[in-house]
Scaffold this active site. Structure first.
Site, PDB file in Angstrom:
ATOM      1  N   CYS A 119       0.877  -1.167   0.000  1.00 51.82           N
ATOM      2  CA  CYS A 119       0.000   0.000   0.000  1.00 51.82           C
ATOM      3  C   CYS A 119       0.912   1.214   0.000  1.00 51.82           C
ATOM      4  CB  CYS A 119      -0.920   0.013   1.226  1.00 51.82           C
ATOM      5  SG  CYS A 119      -1.970   1.493   1.289  1.00 51.82           S
ATOM      6  N   CYS A 122      -0.572   4.339   2.246  1.00 47.60           N
ATOM      7  CA  CYS A 122      -0.691   4.284   3.713  1.00 47.60           C
ATOM      8  C   CYS A 122      -0.270   2.903   4.220  1.00 47.60           C
ATOM      9  CB  CYS A 122      -2.081   4.711   4.197  1.00 47.60           C
ATOM     10  SG  CYS A 122      -3.494   3.890   3.440  1.00 47.60           S
ATOM     11  N   SER A 123      -1.197   2.014   4.587  1.00 45.82           N
ATOM     12  CA  SER A 123      -0.785   0.736   5.185  1.00 45.82           C
ATOM     13  C   SER A 123      -1.861  -0.329   5.030  1.00 45.82           C
ATOM     14  CB  SER A 123      -0.487   0.934   6.675  1.00 45.82           C
ATOM     15  OG  SER A 123      -1.615   1.511   7.306  1.00 45.82           O
ATOM     16  N   CYS A 124      -2.693  -0.202   3.991  1.00 44.44           N
ATOM     17  CA  CYS A 124      -3.808  -1.122   3.820  1.00 44.44           C
ATOM     18  C   CYS A 124      -3.314  -2.570   3.724  1.00 44.44           C
ATOM     19  CB  CYS A 124      -4.599  -0.767   2.564  1.00 44.44           C
ATOM     20  SG  CYS A 124      -5.280   0.890   2.641  1.00 44.44           S
TER      21      CYS A 124
END
Lengths: 213, 219, 219
Positions: A119, A122-124
């Site tokens: 991702c 962000c941090s999906c």
């Protein structure tokens, strides 16, 4: 006001509040403690609920879930077919859907195609099947380089792929979540589904590692 | 290098804060730092473009927070360290090592004015003529060098019009990495704001970039 | 928003250096912050798209130096301040202002599992048929909104092939600014590495991104 103008004003107003950091200590432990105390006093959080969330991801949700999906796909060709045609439904059969994993796609690695998930924005990450993501997944080096130099990234994880292998890097920009089904290693023909699941690592389901027998 | 210095088009960096009657140096040390970096003895044949490249290697968060002259100091340190003209220990201690010989060829004060007014030219005569003509449509290449370049990300793959030809100039992409001046024809290319930023941009605005021939291809 | 968070393709962030057998939390406060974000009360209408955007608005240098769960702290605090649910004094002191009424509607522990199980469904039925078909060539539009978007800079203007169609999904660009879900058809588009990064990139490898219909145009 146009949609564009509205978003601009909204963002500017929010950004303004980030300037509080010049007035707060840099140590996060102190700030988080103060925040929990404040939220508790105002009735905005119940500390026991905080405990329950922590416990949920410490004990009940983790990569063992994803490993079960992978092992089942390895031993059961019908399940694998269902997983490829509708991963949301197939993972739902194992009761492993949940927040940040309600819209699933399974990516099968083969000797010719290697899938890798990132991702960049962000941090999906597919929480219900893999639990919480590791620090490296959420950090700038991986986020920046996975789409630009996937072979270099894999080398850092000790994985070198031959030139003829096609790498597909999946950037999780929406709410679709990706689970890599790594290749089943040779020499595991006699293992049970449970034994196979025990071999499947979290890193192999992100795509930065292969499964070892 | 696609690092944080390549800021064209970024949001979130805040308001432009122009200081009225800004002094050349905000603190005395800034003046000392600026002076040191200008007149210190550089490694032999040090390529000027490498200064900019080394600054780009600063850790991104430091690039955003350290003031300008702090960054100059960082670069000066890197230049001297990588040439072996100072050691990490000497830098840490602020003292020359016991066996260090003292040179006697530092720039003298009376040479400064001349030095500042007699800078090395980046212009070079080239044997081959320019590839592109004034008025020609060109496209900035899509390239991702991890070394120094002066083609910003926001222009890569975009099409513009050549408006000026500056003759041959030292190529930073080569020069910064000790590969010699490798001069190429340099052009000013004009892009419309819409080409760079999309339909929402002002239809009349233009952005002009100075781009070397190897950054460009016919469009 | 072209913030520092939009990292695809950047150099200069250093090695990945994965930690072996990494623990879930590196300090107890991380667990507390995680649980607060998941179990805490947010302003009315707050949603995950807005959460992501609030995080994107963290000043770039803080975004780069503060750790992940510290981003969560900063984002929750900004949301509380912006909505007036807390004041700066309260955040600093860790105590509610005298006379503040205590709410009694915070998420209870027995609600945690169900919230985890059923939350986060973003698929929405929409009436209009999809504009693009599997196998169709599409171009990611060159848009540069200052608000929230999920089209990364590195794909804008690039041509790819639709691989998957996910039906209607909530549109973050609208939802993040509390302008409604405005669902659109969502597609996975594959871009060749050469298309993204230039002719020196791998001839075989691809990067794929999930892109909403308004991010795309026929190619």
């Amino acid at each position: 006001m146009s949609q564009h103008d509205h978003a601009h004003e909204d963002s500017a107003a929010i950004a303004h509040h980030h300037d509080i950091h010049s007035e707060l200590p840099s140590d996060p432990a102190l700030r988080v403690k103060a925040l929990e105390s404040l939220l508790t006093e105002k009735g905005l959080v119940d500390p026991a609920t905080v405990d329950a969330w922590v416990e949920t991801y410490e004990s009940r949700i983790g990569p063992r879930n994803g490993a079960k999906v992978v092992a089942k796909a390895w031993v059961d060709p019908d399940y694998k077919r269902r997983l490829l045609s509708d991963a949301t439904k197939a993972i739902g059969e194992l009761d492993m859907l949940g927040n940040q994993g309600q819209h699933m796609v399974a990516l099968v690695n083969t000797p010719e195609i290697h899938n890798l998930v990132v991702c960049t924005l962000c941090s999906c990450y597919p929480l219900p099947v893999l639990g919480l993501p590791p620090v490296w997944y959420k950090s700038a080096p991986y986020r920046s380089r996975a789409v630009l130099d996937p072979r270099g990234v894999l080398k850092e994880f000790g994985l070198e792929l031959p030139e003829h292998v096609k790498i597909r890097v999946w950037d999780s920009t929406a709410e679709v979540r990706y689970l890599v089904v790594p290749e089943r290693p040779a020499g595991t023909e006699r293992l049970s589904e449970e034994q196979l699941a025990a071999l499947v690592t979290r890193d192999s389901m992100i795509g930065v590692a292969k499964v070892k027998a | 290098m696609n690092s944080i210095h390549d800021m064209g088009g970024m949001h979130g960096l805040g308001a432009v804060r122009a200081e009225p009657n800004e002094p050349p140096f905000h603190e005395k040390w800034e003046g000392r730092a600026g002076g040191i970096v200008e007149v210190m003895t550089f490694p032999e044949n040090f390529p000027g473009d490498r200064f900019r490249y080394l600054r780009e290697t600063l850790r991104p968060d430091l690039y955003l927070t350290q003031s300008y002259y702090e960054q100059w100091l960082y670069v000066a340190e890197q230049i001297l360290l990588e040439a072996g003209m100072i050691s990490a220990e000497e830098l840490r201690d602020g003292r020359a090592g016991p066996s260090a010989a003292k040179r006697n060829d530092a720039m003298r004060a009376d040479a400064v004015w001349g030095f500042l007014h007699d800078r090395a030219h980046t212009g070079r005569k080239l044997a081959e003529g320019p590839r592109f003509a004034i008025g020609q449509r060109v496209r900035a290449r899509n390239m991702q060098p991890d070394g120094h370049t002066r083609l910003p990300r926001y222009a890569r793959g975009k099409t513009g019009i050549v408006t000026r030809h500056h003759g041959g100039h030292v190529l930073p992409d080569a020069h910064a990495h000790w590969q010699g001046p490798a001069p190429q024809h340099l052009y000013t290319v004009r892009f419309t704001a819409r080409e760079l930023w999309g339909e929402a941009a002002n239809p009349r605005d233009r952005v002009n970039l100075d781009l070397w021939e190897s950054y460009l291809e016919p469009a | 928003m072209n913030g520092v968070h939009d990292m695809g393709g950047m150099h200069g962030h250093g090695p990945i250096a994965p930690e072996q057998d990494e623990p879930l939390w590196h300090a107890p406060w991380e667990a507390r912050m995680f649980g607060m974000r998941r179990g805490g009360t947010f302003p009315p209408g707050f949603n995950i798209d807005r959460w992501r955007h609030v995080r994107e608005l963290i000043p770039p240098y803080l975004y780069l130096v503060r750790s992940y769960y510290d981003h969560w702290y900063m984002s929750y605090v900004a949301a509380l301040l912006h909505s007036g649910m807390a004041t700066r004094e309260e955040i600093k002191s860790g105590h509610a202002a005298p006379g503040t009424a205590k709410r009694n509607d915070a998420m209870r522990p027995d609600q945690v599992w169900k919230t985890q199980k059923t939350g986060g469904v973003f698929a929405r039925a929409i009436e209009t048929p999809p504009l693009f078909a599997i196998g169709q060539r599409v171009r990611a539009r060159n848009i540069n909104p200052t608000g929230h978007t999920r089209v990364p800079r590195y794909v804008r203007g690039k041509v790819g092939v639709v691989q998957l169609h996910h039906g209607g999904h909530v549109l973050p660009d609208s939802n993040a600014h509390l302008q409604g879900e405005a669902p659109e058809h969502l597609y996975t588009v594959a871009f060749s590495m050469r298309e993204l990064w230039g002719p020196e990139a791998s001839p075989r490898d691809e990067a794929l991104a999930d892109l909403w219909e308004s991010y795309l145009e026929p190619a």
